[in-house]
Design a protein around this motif. Sequence first.
Motif, PDB file in Angstrom:
ATOM      1  N   ASP A   1       0.834  -1.209   0.000  1.00  0.00           N
ATOM      2  CA  ASP A   1       0.000   0.000   0.000  1.00  0.00           C
ATOM      3  C   ASP A   1       0.865   1.254   0.000  1.00  0.00           C
ATOM      4  OD1 ASP A   1      -2.602  -1.005  -0.168  1.00  0.00           O
ATOM      5  OD2 ASP A   1      -2.666  -1.435   1.971  1.00  0.00           O
ATOM      6  N   GLY A   2       1.964   1.222   0.746  1.00  0.00           N
ATOM      7  CA  GLY A   2       2.878   2.350   0.737  1.00  0.00           C
ATOM      8  C   GLY A   2       3.496   2.559  -0.634  1.00  0.00           C
ATOM      9  N   VAL A   3       3.819   1.453  -1.318  1.00  0.00           N
ATOM     10  CA  VAL A   3       4.372   1.530  -2.666  1.00  0.00           C
ATOM     11  C   VAL A   3       3.351   2.142  -3.622  1.00  0.00           C
ATOM     12  CG1 VAL A   3       5.196   0.176  -4.634  1.00  0.00           C
ATOM     13  CG2 VAL A   3       5.962  -0.392  -2.316  1.00  0.00           C
ATOM     14  N   VAL A   4       2.105   1.747  -3.488  1.00  0.00           N
ATOM     15  CA  VAL A   4       1.041   2.303  -4.330  1.00  0.00           C
ATOM     16  C   VAL A   4       0.953   3.814  -4.134  1.00  0.00           C
ATOM     17  CG1 VAL A   4      -1.464   2.401  -4.664  1.00  0.00           C
ATOM     18  CG2 VAL A   4      -0.318   0.192  -4.448  1.00  0.00           C
ATOM     19  N   TRP A   5       0.999   4.256  -2.889  1.00  0.00           N
ATOM     20  CA  TRP A   5       0.896   5.683  -2.594  1.00  0.00           C
ATOM     21  C   TRP A   5       2.091   6.440  -3.171  1.00  0.00           C
ATOM     22  CZ3 TRP A   5      -2.109   9.398  -2.158  1.00  0.00           C
ATOM     23  CH2 TRP A   5      -1.913  10.516  -1.358  1.00  0.00           C
ATOM     24  N   LEU A   6       3.285   5.825  -3.066  1.00  0.00           N
ATOM     25  CA  LEU A   6       4.473   6.477  -3.609  1.00  0.00           C
ATOM     26  C   LEU A   6       4.415   6.539  -5.134  1.00  0.00           C
ATOM     27  CD1 LEU A   6       7.173   7.814  -3.274  1.00  0.00           C
ATOM     28  CD2 LEU A   6       8.247   5.551  -3.059  1.00  0.00           C
ATOM     29  N   LEU A   7       3.939   5.475  -5.771  1.00  0.00           N
ATOM     30  CA  LEU A   7       3.771   5.502  -7.231  1.00  0.00           C
ATOM     31  C   LEU A   7       2.855   6.662  -7.638  1.00  0.00           C
ATOM     32  CD1 LEU A   7       3.352   1.712  -8.079  1.00  0.00           C
ATOM     33  CD2 LEU A   7       5.123   3.223  -8.991  1.00  0.00           C
ATOM     34  N   LYS A   8       1.773   6.842  -6.880  1.00  0.00           N
ATOM     35  CA  LYS A   8       0.830   7.920  -7.194  1.00  0.00           C
ATOM     36  C   LYS A   8       1.496   9.282  -7.074  1.00  0.00           C
ATOM     37  CE  LYS A   8      -3.648   9.855  -5.853  1.00  0.00           C
ATOM     38  NZ  LYS A   8      -4.847   9.700  -4.998  1.00  0.00           N
ATOM     39  N   GLN A   9       2.285   9.486  -6.018  1.00  0.00           N
ATOM     40  CA  GLN A   9       2.924  10.777  -5.812  1.00  0.00           C
ATOM     41  C   GLN A   9       4.046  11.024  -6.814  1.00  0.00           C
ATOM     42  OE1 GLN A   9       1.543  13.043  -3.978  1.00  0.00           O
ATOM     43  NE2 GLN A   9       0.006  11.494  -3.466  1.00  0.00           N
ATOM     44  N   LEU A  10       4.777   9.978  -7.189  1.00  0.00           N
ATOM     45  CA  LEU A  10       5.811  10.125  -8.214  1.00  0.00           C
ATOM     46  C   LEU A  10       5.182  10.504  -9.553  1.00  0.00           C
ATOM     47  CD1 LEU A  10       8.109   7.083  -7.331  1.00  0.00           C
ATOM     48  CD2 LEU A  10       8.716   9.504  -7.124  1.00  0.00           C
ATOM     49  N   ARG A  11       4.032   9.885  -9.864  1.00  0.00           N
ATOM     50  CA  ARG A  11       3.325  10.241 -11.098  1.00  0.00           C
ATOM     51  C   ARG A  11       2.874  11.700 -11.064  1.00  0.00           C
ATOM     52  NH1 ARG A  11       0.744   4.746 -10.857  1.00  0.00           N
ATOM     53  NH2 ARG A  11       1.649   3.549 -12.568  1.00  0.00           N
ATOM     54  N   ALA A  12       2.346  12.122  -9.923  1.00  0.00           N
ATOM     55  CA  ALA A  12       1.866  13.501  -9.802  1.00  0.00           C
ATOM     56  C   ALA A  12       3.008  14.503  -9.931  1.00  0.00           C
ATOM     57  CB  ALA A  12       1.165  13.685  -8.456  1.00  0.00           C
ATOM     58  N   THR A  13       4.214  14.063  -9.587  1.00  0.00           N
ATOM     59  CA  THR A  13       5.385  14.933  -9.677  1.00  0.00           C
ATOM     60  C   THR A  13       5.970  14.923 -11.083  1.00  0.00           C
ATOM     61  OG1 THR A  13       5.836  14.392  -7.361  1.00  0.00           O
ATOM     62  CG2 THR A  13       7.602  15.453  -8.555  1.00  0.00           C
ATOM     63  N   GLY A  14       5.537  13.983 -11.897  1.00  0.00           N
ATOM     64  CA  GLY A  14       6.070  13.877 -13.249  1.00  0.00           C
ATOM     65  C   GLY A  14       7.379  13.122 -13.322  1.00  0.00           C
ATOM     66  N   ALA A  15       7.690  12.344 -12.296  1.00  0.00           N
ATOM     67  CA  ALA A  15       8.951  11.595 -12.248  1.00  0.00           C
ATOM     68  C   ALA A  15       8.751  10.221 -12.888  1.00  0.00           C
ATOM     69  CB  ALA A  15       9.422  11.463 -10.807  1.00  0.00           C
ATOM     70  N   GLU A  16       8.597  10.179 -14.202  1.00  0.00           N
ATOM     71  CA  GLU A  16       8.251   8.945 -14.906  1.00  0.00           C
ATOM     72  C   GLU A  16       9.339   7.877 -14.802  1.00  0.00           C
ATOM     73  OE1 GLU A  16       5.370   8.220 -15.957  1.00  0.00           O
ATOM     74  OE2 GLU A  16       4.559  10.207 -15.549  1.00  0.00           O
ATOM     75  N   GLU A  17      10.614   8.284 -14.822  1.00  0.00           N
ATOM     76  CA  GLU A  17      11.686   7.296 -14.685  1.00  0.00           C
ATOM     77  C   GLU A  17      11.624   6.621 -13.317  1.00  0.00           C
ATOM     78  OE1 GLU A  17      15.545   8.769 -15.539  1.00  0.00           O
ATOM     79  OE2 GLU A  17      15.056   9.406 -17.584  1.00  0.00           O
ATOM     80  N   ALA A  18      11.363   7.404 -12.288  1.00  0.00           N
ATOM     81  CA  ALA A  18      11.236   6.843 -10.940  1.00  0.00           C
ATOM     82  C   ALA A  18      10.022   5.937 -10.849  1.00  0.00           C
ATOM     83  CB  ALA A  18      11.147   7.964  -9.911  1.00  0.00           C
ATOM     84  N   VAL A  19       8.939   6.312 -11.508  1.00  0.00           N
ATOM     85  CA  VAL A  19       7.741   5.465 -11.540  1.00  0.00           C
ATOM     86  C   VAL A  19       8.069   4.115 -12.164  1.00  0.00           C
ATOM     87  CG1 VAL A  19       5.452   5.174 -12.561  1.00  0.00           C
ATOM     88  CG2 VAL A  19       6.101   7.375 -11.573  1.00  0.00           C
ATOM     89  N   ALA A  20       8.746   4.145 -13.303  1.00  0.00           N
ATOM     90  CA  ALA A  20       9.088   2.900 -13.990  1.00  0.00           C
ATOM     91  C   ALA A  20      10.004   2.030 -13.142  1.00  0.00           C
ATOM     92  CB  ALA A  20       9.748   3.224 -15.331  1.00  0.00           C
TER      93      ALA A  20
END
Length: 352
Positions: free
Chosen positions: A258-277
């Motif tokens: 669940d924490g990973v899901v939340w971090l994925l969401k925040q990374l996406r909102a920040t536009g950090a696509e490489e970090a998301v991948a």
Amino acid sequence: MTALATRAATLADLTNTNGVSHLLRAFVWVKEAKAMLLERDPAAHADLTDPGAVASLLEALGDHRARLLERDPAAHVDVTNPGAVARLLEGLRQAGAGQAVATLLERNPAAHADLTRPDRVAFLLDKLQQAGAGQAVATLLERNPAAHADLTDLDGVVSLLIRLRESGAEEALAARAAANADLTDLRKVARLLEALKSLDAEEAVAALAARAAADSDLTDPGAVAWLLKQLREADTNEAVAVLLHRDPAANVDLTDPDGVVWLLKQLRATGAEEAVAALAARAAANADLTDPGAVGRLLKALREGRTEQVAAVLVTRLENAGRLPQHFAPHGREPNSQQSPPWKWHDLFSGA
């Protein structure tokens, strides 16, 4: 239950003010035991040192509190614990004991209260303001609680900041907290950032954001997500860049899907696509599969955006772990991971 309650009502130590309060509340459905305890006149024997305990007994006694008020507890309680004094002040006001309130305020708790616990100081400020005790509020503020507050209690610091803002005295605590606040609990750090932003304390926001981005622990994905969210919403772009440069996607623990899901969401909102991948790939390959609900939410998150292909890796892991039997119903799975061809029970015994 009744026998035990009766025994407790008969033998309870009446000098234990908190203990008697707890018993009176516990006896709400055992009226006989409560009557027995009240007949022993606990108000006449209660120790009056702890204002919090006295406040608790005052509430528990209800309509039987007159005997306690006759003993003038406001004149006897210790006034160094700001939170306990605040509780008693509120309890006396609710009981309509105006003279007792005046007595307590005359003892000047604002001048004697310990200032190290910010949550308790904030509570006392609140209750003094509600009581219209302007002089006591001024006395407390003159003692500069901002300089004494323990900065390891970040939630307490937030409460005190809000109370000090009402008197325009929050600036010193904001600066001190930004420069020295404990960064161990990132969720609390994020709440402090949010509070500083709401107070328009721009310099303090920038200082705390820089410290948190550069020095905080990146283990907890949910906590990192909260920090990233607050950094982004506070428009601290440089701090966001510093945090992302530390590569949280490669460092967070994966045992909390669940924490990973939340971090994925925040990374996406920040536009950090490489970090998301990068995080999506790590999570798909290594996330803990113990909690099926959390894993399901992770799978849904991976299927969103540009990480839907990575979701197949997680699906394979779930299949290998026997977590998705419906994928191979009704005939099962072959050793090569393919679905078994149709069969009937008698096929298993043919040629036996």
